[in-house]
Design a protein around this motif. Structure first.
Motif, PDB file in Angstrom:
ATOM      1  N   ARG A 267     -10.107 -91.888  -7.252  1.00  0.00           N
ATOM      2  CA  ARG A 267     -10.223 -92.754  -5.975  1.00  0.00           C
ATOM      3  C   ARG A 267     -10.821 -93.849  -6.543  1.00  0.00           C
ATOM      4  O   ARG A 267     -11.102 -95.077  -5.768  1.00  0.00           O
ATOM      5  CB  ARG A 267     -11.213 -92.301  -5.151  1.00  0.00           C
ATOM      6  CG  ARG A 267     -10.846 -90.786  -4.345  1.00  0.00           C
ATOM      7  CD  ARG A 267     -11.641 -90.506  -3.144  1.00  0.00           C
ATOM      8  NE  ARG A 267     -11.199 -89.465  -2.506  1.00  0.00           N
ATOM      9  CZ  ARG A 267     -11.713 -88.813  -1.337  1.00  0.00           C
ATOM     10  NH1 ARG A 267     -12.768 -89.489  -0.822  1.00  0.00           N
ATOM     11  NH2 ARG A 267     -11.118 -88.019  -0.782  1.00  0.00           N
ATOM     12  N   SER A 268     -10.978 -93.985  -7.994  1.00  0.00           N
ATOM     13  CA  SER A 268     -11.767 -95.163  -8.452  1.00  0.00           C
ATOM     14  C   SER A 268     -10.443 -96.401  -8.428  1.00  0.00           C
ATOM     15  O   SER A 268      -9.285 -96.095  -8.674  1.00  0.00           O
ATOM     16  CB  SER A 268     -11.920 -94.914 -10.064  1.00  0.00           C
ATOM     17  OG  SER A 268     -13.145 -93.928  -9.990  1.00  0.00           O
TER      18      SER A 268
ATOM     19  N   ASP B 222     -11.302 -84.843 -14.887  1.00  0.00           N
ATOM     20  CA  ASP B 222     -10.276 -84.246 -14.843  1.00  0.00           C
ATOM     21  C   ASP B 222      -9.180 -84.713 -13.811  1.00  0.00           C
ATOM     22  O   ASP B 222      -8.119 -84.777 -14.051  1.00  0.00           O
ATOM     23  CB  ASP B 222     -10.251 -82.577 -14.772  1.00  0.00           C
ATOM     24  CG  ASP B 222     -10.872 -82.216 -16.324  1.00  0.00           C
ATOM     25  OD1 ASP B 222     -10.890 -82.809 -17.104  1.00  0.00           O
ATOM     26  OD2 ASP B 222     -11.391 -80.975 -16.070  1.00  0.00           O
ATOM     27  N   ASP B 223      -9.550 -84.712 -12.586  1.00  0.00           N
ATOM     28  CA  ASP B 223      -8.837 -85.464 -11.466  1.00  0.00           C
ATOM     29  C   ASP B 223      -8.493 -86.653 -11.716  1.00  0.00           C
ATOM     30  O   ASP B 223      -7.381 -87.156 -11.174  1.00  0.00           O
ATOM     31  CB  ASP B 223      -9.640 -84.898 -10.156  1.00  0.00           C
ATOM     32  CG  ASP B 223     -10.439 -86.171  -9.902  1.00  0.00           C
ATOM     33  OD1 ASP B 223     -11.549 -86.183 -10.563  1.00  0.00           O
ATOM     34  OD2 ASP B 223     -10.563 -86.599  -8.476  1.00  0.00           O
ATOM     35  N   GLY B 224      -9.353 -87.559 -12.177  1.00  0.00           N
ATOM     36  CA  GLY B 224      -8.769 -89.046 -12.485  1.00  0.00           C
ATOM     37  C   GLY B 224      -7.644 -88.964 -13.641  1.00  0.00           C
ATOM     38  O   GLY B 224      -6.623 -89.637 -13.077  1.00  0.00           O
ATOM     39  N   LEU B 225      -7.745 -88.305 -14.491  1.00  0.00           N
ATOM     40  CA  LEU B 225      -6.647 -88.365 -15.411  1.00  0.00           C
ATOM     41  C   LEU B 225      -5.391 -87.806 -14.807  1.00  0.00           C
ATOM     42  O   LEU B 225      -4.347 -88.198 -14.970  1.00  0.00           O
ATOM     43  CB  LEU B 225      -7.051 -87.765 -16.708  1.00  0.00           C
ATOM     44  CG  LEU B 225      -5.950 -88.040 -17.883  1.00  0.00           C
ATOM     45  CD1 LEU B 225      -6.354 -89.624 -18.436  1.00  0.00           C
ATOM     46  CD2 LEU B 225      -6.238 -87.166 -18.976  1.00  0.00           C
ATOM     47  N   ALA B 226      -5.557 -86.634 -14.018  1.00  0.00           N
ATOM     48  CA  ALA B 226      -4.405 -85.875 -13.622  1.00  0.00           C
ATOM     49  C   ALA B 226      -3.671 -86.842 -12.459  1.00  0.00           C
ATOM     50  O   ALA B 226      -2.457 -86.634 -12.252  1.00  0.00           O
ATOM     51  CB  ALA B 226      -4.774 -84.502 -12.605  1.00  0.00           C
ATOM     52  N   ALA B 227      -4.468 -87.701 -11.797  1.00  0.00           N
ATOM     53  CA  ALA B 227      -3.674 -88.704 -10.769  1.00  0.00           C
ATOM     54  C   ALA B 227      -2.827 -89.810 -11.722  1.00  0.00           C
ATOM     55  O   ALA B 227      -1.760 -90.090 -11.085  1.00  0.00           O
ATOM     56  CB  ALA B 227      -4.802 -89.273 -10.214  1.00  0.00           C
ATOM     57  N   LEU B 228      -2.988 -89.836 -13.059  1.00  0.00           N
ATOM     58  CA  LEU B 228      -2.075 -90.701 -13.705  1.00  0.00           C
ATOM     59  C   LEU B 228      -0.998 -90.034 -14.339  1.00  0.00           C
ATOM     60  O   LEU B 228      -0.180 -90.551 -14.684  1.00  0.00           O
ATOM     61  CB  LEU B 228      -3.062 -91.465 -14.766  1.00  0.00           C
ATOM     62  CG  LEU B 228      -4.293 -92.583 -14.026  1.00  0.00           C
ATOM     63  CD1 LEU B 228      -5.098 -93.072 -15.303  1.00  0.00           C
ATOM     64  CD2 LEU B 228      -3.444 -93.645 -13.470  1.00  0.00           C
ATOM     65  N   ALA B 229      -1.564 -88.656 -14.641  1.00  0.00           N
ATOM     66  CA  ALA B 229      -0.554 -88.129 -15.591  1.00  0.00           C
ATOM     67  C   ALA B 229       0.560 -87.626 -14.712  1.00  0.00           C
ATOM     68  O   ALA B 229       0.431 -87.325 -13.597  1.00  0.00           O
ATOM     69  CB  ALA B 229      -1.143 -87.018 -16.409  1.00  0.00           C
ATOM     70  N   GLU B 230       1.792 -87.503 -15.236  1.00  0.00           N
ATOM     71  CA  GLU B 230       2.989 -87.080 -14.606  1.00  0.00           C
ATOM     72  C   GLU B 230       3.396 -85.623 -14.968  1.00  0.00           C
ATOM     73  O   GLU B 230       4.436 -85.298 -14.594  1.00  0.00           O
ATOM     74  CB  GLU B 230       4.109 -88.009 -14.587  1.00  0.00           C
ATOM     75  CG  GLU B 230       3.922 -89.377 -13.926  1.00  0.00           C
ATOM     76  CD  GLU B 230       4.989 -90.198 -14.059  1.00  0.00           C
ATOM     77  OE1 GLU B 230       5.826 -90.300 -13.352  1.00  0.00           O
ATOM     78  OE2 GLU B 230       4.763 -91.226 -14.862  1.00  0.00           O
ATOM     79  N   THR B 231       2.665 -85.100 -15.953  1.00  0.00           N
ATOM     80  CA  THR B 231       3.006 -83.789 -16.431  1.00  0.00           C
ATOM     81  C   THR B 231       2.274 -82.861 -15.768  1.00  0.00           C
ATOM     82  O   THR B 231       1.242 -82.928 -15.256  1.00  0.00           O
ATOM     83  CB  THR B 231       2.704 -83.655 -18.170  1.00  0.00           C
ATOM     84  OG1 THR B 231       1.639 -84.231 -18.122  1.00  0.00           O
ATOM     85  CG2 THR B 231       3.801 -84.766 -18.788  1.00  0.00           C
ATOM     86  N   VAL B 232       2.617 -81.640 -16.044  1.00  0.00           N
ATOM     87  CA  VAL B 232       1.780 -80.458 -15.293  1.00  0.00           C
ATOM     88  C   VAL B 232       0.655 -80.208 -16.022  1.00  0.00           C
ATOM     89  O   VAL B 232      -0.387 -79.976 -15.333  1.00  0.00           O
ATOM     90  CB  VAL B 232       2.640 -79.265 -15.332  1.00  0.00           C
ATOM     91  CG1 VAL B 232       1.976 -78.055 -14.740  1.00  0.00           C
ATOM     92  CG2 VAL B 232       4.098 -79.258 -14.574  1.00  0.00           C
TER      93      VAL B 232
END
Length: 318
Positions: free
Chosen positions: A14-15, A85-95
């Motif tokens: 959410r940042s 972890d959730d911050g980077l997962a929001a940017l990443a497009e890989t599983v």
């Protein structure tokens, strides 16, 4: 250079910085901002080397595993941010995110004045295939890759990942129209890759691949339409000697590009005698025969260090 101050909380999904960067997953946002995302250590490493990284987001695990890339990004003047972890997962497009995502500026690229080997993509919408063709073109030493009519955006996340960093190695140009793109290379032959085309290796044997060449590739599902294929000087196909129905587009493109690259390099090797000493043993007999034919008066042994041993073997055989 800027590292988030000590004590700053890791960025979450959410940042504001993460939210703004995430918008770059859409083409419209990329074109408006002239920025794109590069995910994973290989892509980030090449992006840093190209000097186009503005922001680098990393998870806490990457702080240890990829500290060298974080330091390099800081030295290059990028803003560096730790993420949950959730911050980077929001940017990443890989599983399974690889711990690093960079925001990069569009590459400032221009077409080469005279490209000896160029790949033009027409209607290739699969980003994985497009990125792999780009990677093959880079490996074959191509001068440029053009993403033309109805092709995927080269800054698409999957395309960037599939290129394995090659996006940052050679000019990659977006063109609205394939015909206009081909007009930019008036001194090159245009070869259209097609299943029903002339045998690639027969052309190689005839010496037709050593000229400056633009390869035109269509989609894997539909190939090139007749009007676009007609823009080429000839259609060329990769022969299938086994039982496979067809070749994957990226594999076929790699074969075609390497065939042209090899033919062009052989021509350079044989036109410059002082490079013949580098020929691998399996090619030395052919190289000597060629040189003796071109220069019947003979050559100084210092120019061809393997010539004496070749002649001595001939004498023994006699």
């Amino acid at each position: 250079m800027q590292l988030d101050p000590p004590g700053t909380d890791a960025l979450t999904a959410r940042s504001s910085r993460v939210v703004n960067a995430r918008k770059l997953q859409r083409r419209r946002a990329r074109d408006k901002a002239e920025r794109f995302l590069a995910e994973g250590p290989q892509a980030v490493r090449e992006a840093i080397g190209a000097g186009v990284v503005e922001d680098l987001f990393y998870d806490l695990d990457a702080d240890t595993r990829h500290s060298d890339l974080i330091d390099a990004a800081l030295s290059a003047g990028a803003h560096v941010h730790a993420c949950t972890d959730d911050g980077l997962a929001a940017l990443a497009e890989t599983v399974t995110p690889q711990g690093l995502v960079a925001v990069c500026r569009f590459l400032d690229q221009s077409l080469p004045a005279e490209g000896a080997l160029v790949a033009v993509l027409h209607g290739i919408t699969d980003p994985g295939n497009a990125g792999t063709v780009l990677r093959a073109a880079d490996a074959a030493g191509a001068d440029c890759v053009v993403f033309a009519t109805d092709s995927v955006d080269p800054y698409n996340g999957k395309c960037v990942r599939s290129s394995a960093g090659s996006l940052f190695h050679l000019p990659v140009v977006r063109a609205a129209d394939t015909a206009d793109a081909l007009d930019l290379f008036p001194h090159a032959q245009i070869l259209a890759a097609a299943a029903d085309g002339d045998d690639l290796y027969a052309l190689d044997g005839a010496g037709d691949l050593d000229a400056p060449t633009v390869w035109l590739f269509g989609s894997e599902a539909h190939g090139l339409d007749e009007a676009t294929a007609a823009l080429a000087h000839r259609k060329v196909g990769v022969p299938i000697w086994g039982k496979a129905e067809s070749l994957n587009l990226a594999v076929a493109a790699g074969v075609c590009l390497y065939a042209s690259a090899a033919a062009q390099r052989r021509k350079l090797d044989w036109c410059h005698v002082n490079r013949l000493s580098r020929i691998y043993p399996a090619r030395r007999v052919r190289a000597v025969a060629l040189v003796v034919h071109v220069f019947p008066s003979g050559l100084r042994p210092s120019r061809l260090p393997f010539l004496d041993s070749f002649r001595s073997r001939q004498e023994k055989d006699v």
